[in-house]
Design a protein around this motif. Structure first.
Motif, mmCIF file in Angstrom:
data_model
loop_
_atom_site.group_PDB
_atom_site.id
_atom_site.type_symbol
_atom_site.label_atom_id
_atom_site.label_comp_id
_atom_site.label_asym_id
_atom_site.label_seq_id
_atom_site.Cartn_x
_atom_site.Cartn_y
_atom_site.Cartn_z
ATOM 1 N N VAL A 1 -6.272 9.060 17.792
ATOM 2 C CA VAL A 1 -7.623 9.372 17.320
ATOM 3 C C VAL A 1 -7.853 8.977 15.864
ATOM 4 C CG1 VAL A 1 -7.237 11.768 16.578
ATOM 5 C CG2 VAL A 1 -9.459 11.122 17.517
ATOM 6 N N ASN A 2 -6.793 9.006 15.059
ATOM 7 C CA ASN A 2 -7.044 8.664 13.657
ATOM 8 C C ASN A 2 -7.123 7.156 13.431
ATOM 9 O OD1 ASN A 2 -4.248 8.495 13.963
ATOM 10 N ND2 ASN A 2 -3.803 9.278 11.918
ATOM 11 N N ALA A 3 -6.957 6.380 14.514
ATOM 12 C CA ALA A 3 -7.253 4.944 14.436
ATOM 13 C C ALA A 3 -8.730 4.701 14.748
ATOM 14 C CB ALA A 3 -6.382 4.174 15.423
ATOM 15 N N TYR A 4 -9.507 5.787 14.909
ATOM 16 C CA TYR A 4 -10.923 5.662 15.253
ATOM 17 C C TYR A 4 -11.621 4.673 14.323
ATOM 18 C CZ TYR A 4 -15.845 6.778 15.908
ATOM 19 O OH TYR A 4 -17.186 6.673 16.142
ATOM 20 N N HIS A 5 -12.422 3.791 14.910
ATOM 21 C CA HIS A 5 -13.194 2.844 14.096
ATOM 22 C C HIS A 5 -14.480 2.511 14.848
ATOM 23 C CE1 HIS A 5 -11.765 -0.446 16.707
ATOM 24 N NE2 HIS A 5 -10.678 0.297 16.760
ATOM 25 N N GLY A 6 -15.280 3.539 15.082
ATOM 26 C CA GLY A 6 -16.499 3.353 15.878
ATOM 27 C C GLY A 6 -17.612 2.706 15.057
ATOM 28 N N GLU A 7 -18.465 1.986 15.772
ATOM 29 C CA GLU A 7 -19.603 1.344 15.124
ATOM 30 C C GLU A 7 -20.482 2.403 14.456
ATOM 31 O OE1 GLU A 7 -21.974 -0.865 17.939
ATOM 32 O OE2 GLU A 7 -23.620 -0.879 16.484
ATOM 33 N N GLY A 8 -20.814 2.165 13.196
ATOM 34 C CA GLY A 8 -21.662 3.112 12.464
ATOM 35 C C GLY A 8 -23.127 2.736 12.567
ATOM 36 N N PRO A 9 -24.013 3.635 12.149
ATOM 37 C CA PRO A 9 -25.451 3.394 12.277
ATOM 38 C C PRO A 9 -25.910 2.125 11.547
ATOM 39 C CG PRO A 9 -25.015 5.630 11.501
ATOM 40 C CD PRO A 9 -23.703 4.924 11.525
ATOM 41 N N GLU A 10 -25.246 1.767 10.456
ATOM 42 C CA GLU A 10 -25.686 0.574 9.702
ATOM 43 C C GLU A 10 -24.917 -0.662 10.144
ATOM 44 O OE1 GLU A 10 -23.905 2.966 7.795
ATOM 45 O OE2 GLU A 10 -25.602 4.358 7.650
ATOM 46 N N GLY A 11 -24.208 -0.575 11.243
ATOM 47 C CA GLY A 11 -23.484 -1.750 11.739
ATOM 48 C C GLY A 11 -22.026 -1.760 11.309
ATOM 49 N N ARG A 12 -21.746 -1.196 10.123
ATOM 50 C CA ARG A 12 -20.345 -1.151 9.670
ATOM 51 C C ARG A 12 -19.593 -0.055 10.412
ATOM 52 N NH1 ARG A 12 -20.455 -1.299 4.030
ATOM 53 N NH2 ARG A 12 -18.803 0.256 3.935
ATOM 54 N N ASP A 13 -18.301 -0.314 10.698
ATOM 55 C CA ASP A 13 -17.512 0.690 11.411
ATOM 56 C C ASP A 13 -17.319 1.955 10.575
ATOM 57 O OD1 ASP A 13 -17.297 -0.894 13.576
ATOM 58 O OD2 ASP A 13 -15.128 -1.209 13.449
ATOM 59 N N TRP A 14 -17.279 3.058 11.266
ATOM 60 C CA TRP A 14 -16.930 4.327 10.636
ATOM 61 C C TRP A 14 -15.465 4.643 10.932
ATOM 62 C CZ3 TRP A 14 -20.883 8.947 10.925
ATOM 63 C CH2 TRP A 14 -22.033 8.594 10.201
ATOM 64 N N SER A 15 -14.780 5.145 9.923
ATOM 65 C CA SER A 15 -13.412 5.636 10.131
ATOM 66 C C SER A 15 -13.500 7.065 10.664
ATOM 67 C CB SER A 15 -12.659 5.631 8.803
ATOM 68 O OG SER A 15 -13.287 6.575 7.941
ATOM 69 N N LEU A 16 -12.350 7.619 11.017
ATOM 70 C CA LEU A 16 -12.362 9.018 11.463
ATOM 71 C C LEU A 16 -12.831 9.931 10.325
ATOM 72 C CD1 LEU A 16 -11.779 10.950 13.818
ATOM 73 C CD2 LEU A 16 -9.526 11.330 12.818
ATOM 74 N N ALA A 17 -12.397 9.634 9.091
ATOM 75 C CA ALA A 17 -12.811 10.459 7.953
ATOM 76 C C ALA A 17 -14.338 10.462 7.845
ATOM 77 C CB ALA A 17 -12.185 9.938 6.668
ATOM 78 N N ARG A 18 -14.925 9.264 7.920
ATOM 79 C CA ARG A 18 -16.388 9.161 7.809
ATOM 80 C C ARG A 18 -17.074 9.966 8.914
ATOM 81 N NH1 ARG A 18 -20.438 9.847 6.965
ATOM 82 N NH2 ARG A 18 -22.276 8.681 6.350
ATOM 83 N N LEU A 19 -16.505 9.872 10.106
ATOM 84 C CA LEU A 19 -17.073 10.604 11.242
ATOM 85 C C LEU A 19 -17.013 12.113 10.990
ATOM 86 C CD1 LEU A 19 -18.202 10.274 14.171
ATOM 87 C CD2 LEU A 19 -15.867 10.579 14.977
ATOM 88 N N ILE A 20 -15.915 12.554 10.421
ATOM 89 C CA ILE A 20 -15.753 13.986 10.153
ATOM 90 C C ILE A 20 -16.780 14.466 9.107
ATOM 91 C CG2 ILE A 20 -14.176 15.682 9.081
ATOM 92 C CD1 ILE A 20 -11.898 14.188 10.653
ATOM 93 N N TYR A 21 -16.984 13.661 8.062
ATOM 94 C CA TYR A 21 -18.019 14.029 7.079
ATOM 95 C C TYR A 21 -19.383 14.111 7.756
ATOM 96 C CZ TYR A 21 -14.874 13.545 3.062
ATOM 97 O OH TYR A 21 -13.857 13.735 2.153
ATOM 98 N N LEU B 1 -8.901 10.131 5.019
ATOM 99 C CA LEU B 1 -8.706 11.236 5.964
ATOM 100 C C LEU B 1 -7.937 12.379 5.294
ATOM 101 C CD1 LEU B 1 -9.165 12.240 8.820
ATOM 102 C CD2 LEU B 1 -7.158 10.949 9.569
ATOM 103 N N ILE B 2 -6.951 12.021 4.485
ATOM 104 C CA ILE B 2 -6.194 13.046 3.753
ATOM 105 C C ILE B 2 -7.140 13.785 2.799
ATOM 106 C CG2 ILE B 2 -4.346 13.408 2.063
ATOM 107 C CD1 ILE B 2 -2.888 11.031 3.375
ATOM 108 N N LYS B 3 -7.982 13.016 2.129
ATOM 109 C CA LYS B 3 -8.948 13.612 1.197
ATOM 110 C C LYS B 3 -9.896 14.561 1.940
ATOM 111 C CE LYS B 3 -11.719 11.965 -2.664
ATOM 112 N NZ LYS B 3 -12.953 11.184 -2.543
ATOM 113 N N ALA B 4 -10.316 14.152 3.140
ATOM 114 C CA ALA B 4 -11.227 14.995 3.924
ATOM 115 C C ALA B 4 -10.593 16.363 4.179
ATOM 116 C CB ALA B 4 -11.582 14.311 5.239
ATOM 117 N N HIS B 5 -9.281 16.391 4.359
ATOM 118 C CA HIS B 5 -8.614 17.670 4.587
ATOM 119 C C HIS B 5 -8.757 18.594 3.380
ATOM 120 C CE1 HIS B 5 -6.781 17.709 8.552
ATOM 121 N NE2 HIS B 5 -6.649 16.399 8.432
ATOM 122 N N GLY B 6 -8.891 18.018 2.201
ATOM 123 C CA GLY B 6 -9.083 18.829 0.999
ATOM 124 C C GLY B 6 -10.538 19.191 0.748
#
Ligand code: 5AD
Ligand code: SF4
Length: 467
Positions: free
Chosen positions: A216-236, A261-266
């Motif tokens: 799951v932390n390899a997540y790289h789904g298409e984002g609303p602006e076309g650029r991929d979102w990472s798992l961290a971005r998705l969590i935010y 992603l590590i930063k998101a945990h903080g």
């Protein structure tokens, strides 16, 4: 055996042409064995084959030229196959492949994969990758749902805690694991689809979402602006949904634990302080043989960084004992790593050979009795760590999300941020509520607690060292 994906063309046809010595004849047999679980059965002509392997030999003069002229003939067959809508993969194996690989890529683009004598064990991976690069789905004889590759499906809403699939498949090819073959390559759902589903879940009463993916932390789904979102971005993004109090994700690979992603945990309050981050082994030799692509110290440093960001994080992991070639010293390294990291919970397994995976045909399989002993020794330490972790939280107050009605009258069951189950005397009206609970008792698997007044002290279990 149940197939993952039905394809009327199965079994796939494998044609191997062997040049040279007895050794090569033997190797061709091994290659056929390695590929059988992927659905390949031997055929005696290249016409109509799904995979052709030229197992070459360098000893005789003009060996390379012979291979190139054979490849010229195969190019025509490959084109004829393509016209019929079939895909013919062409592989060159053996000594010519080893010696000529650069030249061959240039001179014979018809070749899909080149595999030297040292890398036959990776043939299933290479074939799976070659299929994927053309978009084909590789069917296999693996049971589709093994205890190792199964994930709970996104479910109809049932209680305040829900799973949401965001990613499927895996490109890591750990040598013991069937997932890259059975589930195919990594695929991530677009971020907006995930956010929309999360909003629907929350609207129907869900307070906690666990994001699911084989990696799951390899997540790289298409984002609303076309650029991929990472798992961290998705969590935010998910953390902005009103009413979504808790976010978790499982399961992760150490190599994909990026800085964001590590930063998101903080930074993200809703991201719960619990992380399932399998390491499988503490021995660098075994980690290498498993194709994990990191060392035990890399993992230790990673845990340090995660704990710097979120000091109270509860660590969880997966371990395999008795991987082929695992010595007493390798196993001791695993125990050492467990002692260094300290887990709040963990899953451990005896290595079991999965057909078609590279490790299943490795020499030096570990005797069953040794695996049994090692598993018992490992679990003894892991269980002690879990008990210690649970005990360390006793006396503290923690927010508990009440997930279900308990078996006893007047009892509710919920979870702490660290994923511990807590039994509390409370009424059914608490279902779906998050309330402060004073933790009063602990055993290996769960805690007991009492509803507290909201003003008390909040729990922050520190790392517990178990000798
Ligand atoms: N043998 C034993 N354990 C395995 N796992 C996956 N494949 C195997 C296997 N062949 C375990 C790993 C993985 C977990 C989901 O299952 O520890 O992380
Ligand atoms: Fe299997 Fe996980 Fe390795 Fe992928 S990362 S191959 S799912 S063990």
């Amino acid at each position: 055996m149940k197939r993952h994906h039905s394809d009327p063309r199965l079994p796939r046809k494998l044609y191997i042409k062997t040049y040279g010595c007895q050794m090569n004849v033997y190797d061709s047999g091994r290659m056929a064995d390695l590929l059988a679980p992927l659905g390949y059965a031997a055929t005696d002509a290249p016409e109509g084959a799904d995979l052709v392997i030229l197992n070459t030999c360098h000893i005789r003069e003009k060996a390379a030229e012979k291979v190139y002229s054979e490849l010229g003939r195969l190019r025509i067959l490959k084109e004829e196959s393509a016209e019929r809508g079939n895909q013919m993969l062409i592989a060159v194996a053996g000594c010519v492949a080893q010696a000529e690989s650069e030249e061959m890529r240039r001179r014979a683009p018809v070749v899909d994969l080149i595999v030297g004598p040292q890398t036959y064990h990776r043939l299933p991976e290479l074939v799976a990758r070659a299929h994927r690069s053309t978009g084909a789905v590789l069917d296999t004889e693996f049971p589709a749902e093994s205890k190792f590759d199964h994930l709970p499906d996104t479910q109809a809403v049932d209680g305040p805690s829900a799973f949401l699939s965001v990613q499927e498949g895996c490109d890591k090819f750990c040598t013991f694991c069937v997932v890259p073959y059975t589930r195919g390559s990594e695929f991530s759902r677009p971020a907006q689809a995930v956010l929309a589903e999360a909003r629907r879940l929350v609207a129907s009463g869900v307070r906690e979402i666990t994001l699911l993916g084989q990696n799951v932390n390899a997540y790289h789904g298409e984002g609303p602006e076309g650029r991929d979102w990472s798992l961290a971005r998705l969590i935010y993004g998910l953390a902005e949904i009103d009413g979504l109090a808790r976010i978790r994700y499982t399961t992760s690979h150490p190599r994909d634990m990026d800085d964001a992603l590590i930063k998101a945990h903080g930074e993200v309050d809703a991201l719960m302080p619990y992380l399932h981050l399998p390491v499988q082994s503490g021995s660098d030799t075994i980690l290498k043989a498993m194709n994990r692509r990191h060392t035990a110290d890399d993992y230790r440093h990673l845990i340090d960084r995660i704990r710097n960001a979120r000091p109270d994080i509860a660590m969880s992991g997966d371990f395999i004992v008795g991987f082929p070639g695992e010595s007493d010293l390798d196993f001791a390294d695993t125990l050492k790593l467990v002692t260094d990291v300290t887990y709040a919970s963990a899953f451990s397994f005896k290595y079991s050979a999965r057909p078609g995976t590279p490790a299943s045909t490795a020499g030096q399989q570990v005797p069953e009795a040794v695996k049994t002993d090692r598993l018992a020794a490992l679990q003894q330490i892991l269980d002690a760590q879990q008990v210690a972790f649970n005990h360390a939280t006793v006396g503290c107050q923690a927010p508990v999300l009440f997930e279900r009605i308990g078996r006893r009258q007047g009892q509710m069951v919920g979870r702490t941020p660290w994923l511990q189950a807590v039994y509390v005397e409370a009424g059914p009206e608490m279902l779906g509520q998050i309330a402060p609970v004073t933790l009063v008792g602990a055993n290996a698997k769960s805690l007991t607690g009492t509803l507290a007044s909201p003003a008390g002290e909040t729990a922050h279990p520190t790392t517990v060292q178990v000798a």
